[in-house]
Scaffold this motif. Structure first.
Motif, mmCIF file in Angstrom:
data_model
loop_
_atom_site.group_PDB
_atom_site.id
_atom_site.type_symbol
_atom_site.label_atom_id
_atom_site.label_comp_id
_atom_site.label_asym_id
_atom_site.label_seq_id
_atom_site.Cartn_x
_atom_site.Cartn_y
_atom_site.Cartn_z
ATOM 1 N N SER A 25 1.378 -1.447 0.113
ATOM 2 C CA SER A 25 -0.354 0.032 0.547
ATOM 3 C C SER A 25 0.561 1.432 0.347
ATOM 4 O O SER A 25 0.043 1.727 -0.692
ATOM 5 C CB SER A 25 -0.746 0.382 1.695
ATOM 6 N N SER A 26 1.652 1.040 0.614
ATOM 7 C CA SER A 26 2.575 2.336 1.200
ATOM 8 C C SER A 26 3.703 3.177 -0.130
ATOM 9 O O SER A 26 3.545 3.482 -0.470
ATOM 10 C CB SER A 26 3.707 2.060 1.854
ATOM 11 N N MET A 27 3.848 1.685 -1.317
ATOM 12 C CA MET A 27 4.535 1.764 -2.956
ATOM 13 C C MET A 27 3.346 2.583 -2.999
ATOM 14 O O MET A 27 3.714 3.448 -4.537
ATOM 15 C CB MET A 27 4.539 0.781 -3.158
ATOM 16 N N LEU A 28 2.249 2.071 -3.619
ATOM 17 C CA LEU A 28 1.030 2.888 -3.831
ATOM 18 C C LEU A 28 0.964 3.769 -3.870
ATOM 19 O O LEU A 28 0.790 5.175 -4.707
ATOM 20 C CB LEU A 28 -0.314 2.328 -4.120
ATOM 21 N N GLU A 29 0.895 4.419 -2.662
ATOM 22 C CA GLU A 29 0.664 5.500 -2.248
ATOM 23 C C GLU A 29 1.771 6.936 -2.631
ATOM 24 O O GLU A 29 1.331 7.465 -3.325
ATOM 25 C CB GLU A 29 0.056 5.907 -0.851
ATOM 26 N N GLN A 30 2.767 6.277 -2.907
ATOM 27 C CA GLN A 30 3.835 7.337 -2.777
ATOM 28 C C GLN A 30 3.519 7.148 -4.446
ATOM 29 O O GLN A 30 4.437 8.575 -4.842
ATOM 30 C CB GLN A 30 5.322 6.509 -2.353
ATOM 31 N N GLU A 31 3.296 6.226 -5.648
ATOM 32 C CA GLU A 31 3.609 6.484 -6.735
ATOM 33 C C GLU A 31 2.928 7.066 -7.330
ATOM 34 O O GLU A 31 2.539 7.635 -8.309
ATOM 35 C CB GLU A 31 4.003 4.412 -7.532
ATOM 36 N N PHE A 32 0.876 6.660 -7.022
ATOM 37 C CA PHE A 32 -0.355 6.660 -7.531
ATOM 38 C C PHE A 32 -0.705 7.663 -6.498
ATOM 39 O O PHE A 32 -1.702 8.744 -7.510
ATOM 40 C CB PHE A 32 -1.154 6.046 -8.026
ATOM 41 N N GLY A 33 -0.820 8.263 -5.259
ATOM 42 C CA GLY A 33 -1.197 9.222 -4.130
ATOM 43 C C GLY A 33 -1.992 8.830 -3.627
ATOM 44 O O GLY A 33 -1.917 7.365 -3.866
ATOM 45 N N SER A 34 -2.860 9.361 -2.371
ATOM 46 C CA SER A 34 -3.722 8.733 -1.361
ATOM 47 C C SER A 34 -4.906 8.000 -1.900
ATOM 48 O O SER A 34 -5.411 7.218 -1.438
ATOM 49 C CB SER A 34 -3.714 9.769 -0.383
ATOM 50 N N THR A 35 -5.369 8.857 -2.837
ATOM 51 C CA THR A 35 -6.483 8.342 -3.264
ATOM 52 C C THR A 35 -7.057 6.806 -3.482
ATOM 53 O O THR A 35 -7.321 6.294 -3.028
ATOM 54 C CB THR A 35 -7.616 10.004 -4.018
ATOM 55 N N VAL A 36 -5.756 7.168 -4.698
ATOM 56 C CA VAL A 36 -5.873 5.765 -5.774
ATOM 57 C C VAL A 36 -5.310 4.316 -4.237
ATOM 58 O O VAL A 36 -6.232 3.583 -4.578
ATOM 59 C CB VAL A 36 -4.788 6.154 -6.753
ATOM 60 N N ASN A 37 -4.392 4.517 -3.335
ATOM 61 C CA ASN A 37 -4.523 3.983 -2.830
ATOM 62 C C ASN A 37 -5.598 3.560 -1.655
ATOM 63 O O ASN A 37 -5.443 2.349 -1.510
ATOM 64 C CB ASN A 37 -3.078 4.427 -1.866
ATOM 65 N N GLU A 38 -6.029 4.605 -1.621
ATOM 66 C CA GLU A 38 -7.087 4.533 -0.646
ATOM 67 C C GLU A 38 -8.426 3.225 -1.586
ATOM 68 O O GLU A 38 -8.702 2.844 -0.214
ATOM 69 C CB GLU A 38 -7.715 5.271 0.398
ATOM 70 N N ILE A 39 -8.779 3.893 -2.023
ATOM 71 C CA ILE A 39 -10.074 2.845 -3.123
ATOM 72 C C ILE A 39 -9.449 1.721 -3.363
ATOM 73 O O ILE A 39 -10.069 0.495 -3.060
ATOM 74 C CB ILE A 39 -10.007 3.480 -4.460
ATOM 75 N N VAL A 40 -8.300 1.334 -3.525
ATOM 76 C CA VAL A 40 -7.305 0.067 -3.882
ATOM 77 C C VAL A 40 -7.828 -0.710 -1.666
ATOM 78 O O VAL A 40 -7.712 -1.831 -2.801
ATOM 79 C CB VAL A 40 -6.284 0.217 -4.145
ATOM 80 N N GLU A 41 -7.024 -0.094 -1.597
ATOM 81 C CA GLU A 41 -7.340 -0.804 0.419
ATOM 82 C C GLU A 41 -8.513 -2.028 0.314
ATOM 83 O O GLU A 41 -9.326 -2.346 1.147
ATOM 84 C CB GLU A 41 -6.839 -0.394 1.042
ATOM 85 N N GLY A 42 -9.796 -0.288 -0.755
ATOM 86 C CA GLY A 42 -11.162 -0.540 0.446
ATOM 87 C C GLY A 42 -11.395 -1.523 -0.297
ATOM 88 O O GLY A 42 -12.212 -3.047 0.099
ATOM 89 N N VAL A 43 -11.142 -2.211 -2.101
ATOM 90 C CA VAL A 43 -11.679 -2.569 -2.837
ATOM 91 C C VAL A 43 -10.979 -4.041 -2.543
ATOM 92 O O VAL A 43 -11.800 -5.633 -2.240
ATOM 93 C CB VAL A 43 -11.226 -2.719 -3.824
ATOM 94 N N THR A 44 -9.589 -4.212 -1.995
ATOM 95 C CA THR A 44 -8.502 -5.465 -0.770
ATOM 96 C C THR A 44 -9.559 -5.543 0.143
ATOM 97 O O THR A 44 -9.739 -6.698 -0.022
ATOM 98 C CB THR A 44 -7.054 -4.624 -0.972
ATOM 99 N N LYS A 45 -9.936 -5.339 0.906
ATOM 100 C CA LYS A 45 -11.070 -5.743 2.095
ATOM 101 C C LYS A 45 -11.901 -6.058 1.239
ATOM 102 O O LYS A 45 -12.837 -7.111 1.902
ATOM 103 C CB LYS A 45 -11.224 -4.359 2.644
ATOM 104 N N LEU A 46 -13.020 -5.437 0.810
ATOM 105 C CA LEU A 46 -13.773 -6.283 0.252
ATOM 106 C C LEU A 46 -13.797 -7.810 -0.626
ATOM 107 O O LEU A 46 -14.378 -8.457 -0.477
ATOM 108 C CB LEU A 46 -14.739 -4.936 -0.942
ATOM 109 N N ASP A 47 -12.637 -7.864 -1.452
ATOM 110 C CA ASP A 47 -11.893 -9.148 -2.036
ATOM 111 C C ASP A 47 -11.821 -10.046 -1.329
ATOM 112 O O ASP A 47 -12.029 -11.412 -1.289
ATOM 113 C CB ASP A 47 -10.983 -8.992 -2.487
ATOM 114 N N LYS A 48 -12.094 -10.073 0.514
ATOM 115 C CA LYS A 48 -11.484 -10.679 1.180
ATOM 116 C C LYS A 48 -12.935 -11.714 2.019
ATOM 117 O O LYS A 48 -13.021 -12.010 3.163
ATOM 118 C CB LYS A 48 -11.088 -10.344 2.648
ATOM 119 N N LEU A 49 -13.612 -10.992 1.723
ATOM 120 C CA LEU A 49 -15.312 -10.838 1.975
ATOM 121 C C LEU A 49 -15.728 -12.871 1.467
ATOM 122 O O LEU A 49 -15.882 -12.262 0.105
ATOM 123 C CB LEU A 49 -16.404 -9.656 2.179
#
Length: 709
Positions: free
Chosen positions: A94-118
């Motif tokens: 996640s930290s690599m994503l935030e550094q490369e593409f910004g916090s907004t993209v990273n937060e959306i990806v994190e949200g989808v990643t959590k949903l994928d575990k459901l």
């Protein structure tokens, strides 16, 4: 190396090219370059991975991003769609994503990643903590659920590589969890595709048979459709109104659902010809409505104005039913370009780009979604448990809405079954808190009675009144329940105890119990797991324990019992559950359901969950055979048969000979030769049911008969 050259260097660029063509149509050049760079990173991260089909894994993120791009979502959404699996499946953090593409993209990806575990096996499992997490992830950024819907769409398109049982499980989960969310957000394109794909996986034979029948019907009526199209187009030209007219194709799942729910034959649905007229502005819509009513004869009660009164998900259109040439039924939808755009993309249209690159203005669908999400956050804060939270959300996900008016003519959408208290809270929380009565169409109206569409409601308030815990058993909107609970939780402990004490005393007096002995008090506390009577009174005031359960515990053999077919309800009214339709001879149990009172279930009913089997929610009941002997009870039989002429008449005759009556009948096609008949019959008890089944089984060509529980 420039982003495009990086992307071109990938052997998977041909898969990406179609997505790139789409984003080039609506995103500025710098955004497209950002997406090129994102593709290069995602492709590199997934380079060693393969899908179950053996194809490169990157095909899946590209497909998900393509669905997102087809909705014309913003650049961050497309980026997050391309990257939605990298954190879970690759070495990228996640930290690599935030550094490369910004916090907004990273937060959306994190949200989808959590949903994928459901993982949900069905809606009942989804009702608990997992479903709560998914809804709350959506409240943080709605783009999370949009990407999840796109992800599920591509997974449904590629279910063919999975085992049949897994296909059915995933399809049912999609139909029960994700389709309602897509519908609530107004994204009809995604909802319709998911419904079709689910039907193909769950009912493959029915899907193939229906698809072939629809293809034949469409080919047979081309001349009729073209004739009506010419008549409509000609009338628009005569009136000098610019617009485009298309034939509206009926979706297979929609046809199937109408056949099942309304017990219609295929030809009854396909005999209706649907058309859509797309215009420039709202004024033209109403002008064209008048032209259509002059061109064809309107059908009584066949007009709906969803422009003046939009649906809960923001959908707007005029719908009218007409009688066309040679008496054929015609359905016409009339809307503007923006309304058509909104009908397809719903809340996703908020992120659409105009030609100049600026974001589109906020729409009715976006406002509805924002209000819904704000309501979800309020529910989360006031709900006492996951189950309580999900029960509230379920009301909002499956709304069967009505519309009502304030005295000054303002329109409010409410779920079906809403009461004046629901309406009061819809107006304002303070109005709900101080509500003491209501006038509907200028007449006094009970606060617990359901409202009907078109009624005008005036709420009567008093500064000295406050919410009543009993309201929790009659209100249906999540906002009303949330506000009432929050108020009750904020009450001083002493007030809560007084309210609970008064509620219990009133119920006990109704069964002629004036006072409690010390032994009775201790038994109540032990049975309901309360430390003292004040705790019991507080739970009653909060709606956690219903007073009827306490009364029944104290007086299991009330003097009212001999009058009722079921013993043990304390003389209180009850209904029989329609899911399992219990009949005398079944082991039964009573569930105290908020808003529905006492409901009698078969003890093994699948809809009766373990979390419902707790003191305060169930009553131990039994049949009063002296009363049931003179009564008829409904139950459902499923009959599988090879169809032939006259077989339904013979089944009806067999039921009659067995001393039973048919209440309703409908059929469904299992395959080309086999039919399933759903038959609701009346019986006296289990023994009588056995006799009815035996008679039906004796009819030639009947394969099997069994009771549906």
């Amino acid at each position: 190396m420039p982003p495009l050259e990086q992307a071109l260097s990938s052997p998977n660029f041909p898969f990406y090219a179609h997505l790139r063509d789409i984003v080039c149509q609506y995103l500025p050049k710098d955004c497209v370059e950002t997406i090129d760079r994102t593709f290069f990173v995602a492709d590199f991260a997934h380079k060693e991975q393969k899908r179950a089909s053996g194809e490169p894994y990157i095909i899946h993120p590209i497909a998900v991003a393509t669905v997102i791009a087809q909705m014309h979502l913003d650049v961050e959404s497309v980026q997050a769609a391309l990257l939605h699996d990298v954190v879970e499946d690759t070495e990228i953090t996640s930290s690599m994503l935030e550094q490369e593409f910004g916090s907004t993209v990273n937060e959306i990806v994190e949200g989808v990643t959590k949903l994928d575990k459901l993982r949900f096996h069905d809606y009942k499992e989804a009702q608990m903590e997992n479903f709560r997490k998914m809804i709350l992830a959506m409240t943080k950024d709605i783009r999370v659920i949009l990407i999840k819907l796109a992800d599920r769409t591509h997974n449904m398109r590629t279910l063919g590589a999975l085992r049949p049982d897994k296909r059915v499980r995933i399809a049912k989960e999609t139909l029960e969890v994700f389709v309602p969310i897509a519908n609530r957000l107004g994204i009809s394109d995604v909802r319709a595709e998911l419904e079709e794909l689910c039907m193909a996986s769950i009912y493959p034979m029915r899907y193939r048979v229906l698809k072939a029948a629809v293809t034949r019907a469409r080919n047979n009526r081309k001349e009729v459709v073209s004739g009506i199209l010419e008549a409509i187009t000609g009338r628009l030209k005569e009136a000098g109104i610019e617009g485009r007219v298309t034939g509206r194709e009926k979706r297979l799942y929609s046809i199937y659902r109408k056949m099942v729910q309304k017990e219609l034959q295929f030809r009854e649905i396909m005999d209706v010809y649907g058309f859509r007229i797309i215009l420039k502005d709202v004024d033209s819509c109403y002008r064209v409505l008048g032209q259509m009513h002059n061109l064809f004869k309107p059908r009584p009660n066949g007009f709906k104005d969803y422009i003046a009164i939009p649906k809960l998900n923001g959908y707007q259109s005029l719908h009218t039913s007409l009688v066309g040439p040679h008496g054929v039924p015609i359905e016409i939808q009339i809307r503007t370009e923006l309304m058509d755009h909104m009908a397809a993309r719903g809340v996703a249209a908020h992120w659409s780009y105009k030609e100049n690159g600026s974001k589109a203005v906020s729409t009715a669908s976006q406002k509805n979604a924002q209000d819904w999400i704000k309501n979800l956050i309020d529910l989360q804060q006031s709900a006492g448990s996951s189950l309580e939270f999900v029960e509230d959300v379920k009301t909002d996900l499956f709304p069967d809405s009505i519309f009502v008016f304030t005295p000054d003519g303002t329109i409010y959408n409410l779920p079906k079954g809403a009461t004046p208290v629901d309406f009061a809270y819809a107006l304002h929380t303070d109005i709900g808190h101080h509500c003491i009565g209501a006038r509907v169409n200028h007449h006094v109206f009970p606060l617990s009675r359901s409202l009907q569409s078109g009624q005008s409601i005036e709420i009567i308030t008093s500064k000295n009144s406050c919410p009543n815990a009993i309201w929790l058993s009659t209100v249906v909107t999540s906002k009303a329940r949330s506000c009432i609970r929050q108020y009750l939780k904020g009450l001083r402990s002493q007030e809560c105890v007084l309210i609970g004490r008064r509620l219990l005393q009133n119920t006990l007096r109704s069964v002629r119990i004036e006072s409690l002995t010390q032994d009775q008090i201790q038994s109540i506390l032990d049975n309901f797991n309360e430390k003292d009577m004040n705790a019991l009174f507080s739970d009653i005031a909060m709606g956690n324990i219903l007073t009827v359960a306490v009364a029944k515990f104290l007086d299991p053999d009330s003097h009212h019992h001999h009058e009722l077919p079921v013993k043990g309800t304390g003389g209180l009214p009850f209904t029989f559950a329609q899911c399992c339709m219990p009949i005398p001879g079944d082991n039964i149990i009573a569930h105290i359901a908020q808003g529905r009172g006492i409901v009698i279930h078969n003890e093994n009913c699948k809809n009766f969950r373990e979390e419902d089997r707790v003191p305060g929610k169930v009553l131990n009941v039994s049949w009063n055979m002296a009363v049931t002997a003179n009564m008829d009870f409904k139950t459902t039989l499923l009959i599988e048969l090879n169809n032939r002429q006259g077989i339904l008449s013979e089944i009806s005759n067999a039921v009659d000979i067995a001393g039973s009556k048919i209440e309703s009948i409908n059929s469904d096609l299992k395959d080309e030769k086999t039919f399933l008949i759903n038959l609701i019959v009346t019986v006296k008890d289990n023994l009588h049911l056995t006799s009815v089944i035996k008679r039906i089984k004796a009819v030639p060509n009947v394969i099997s008969v069994y009771r549906r529980r």
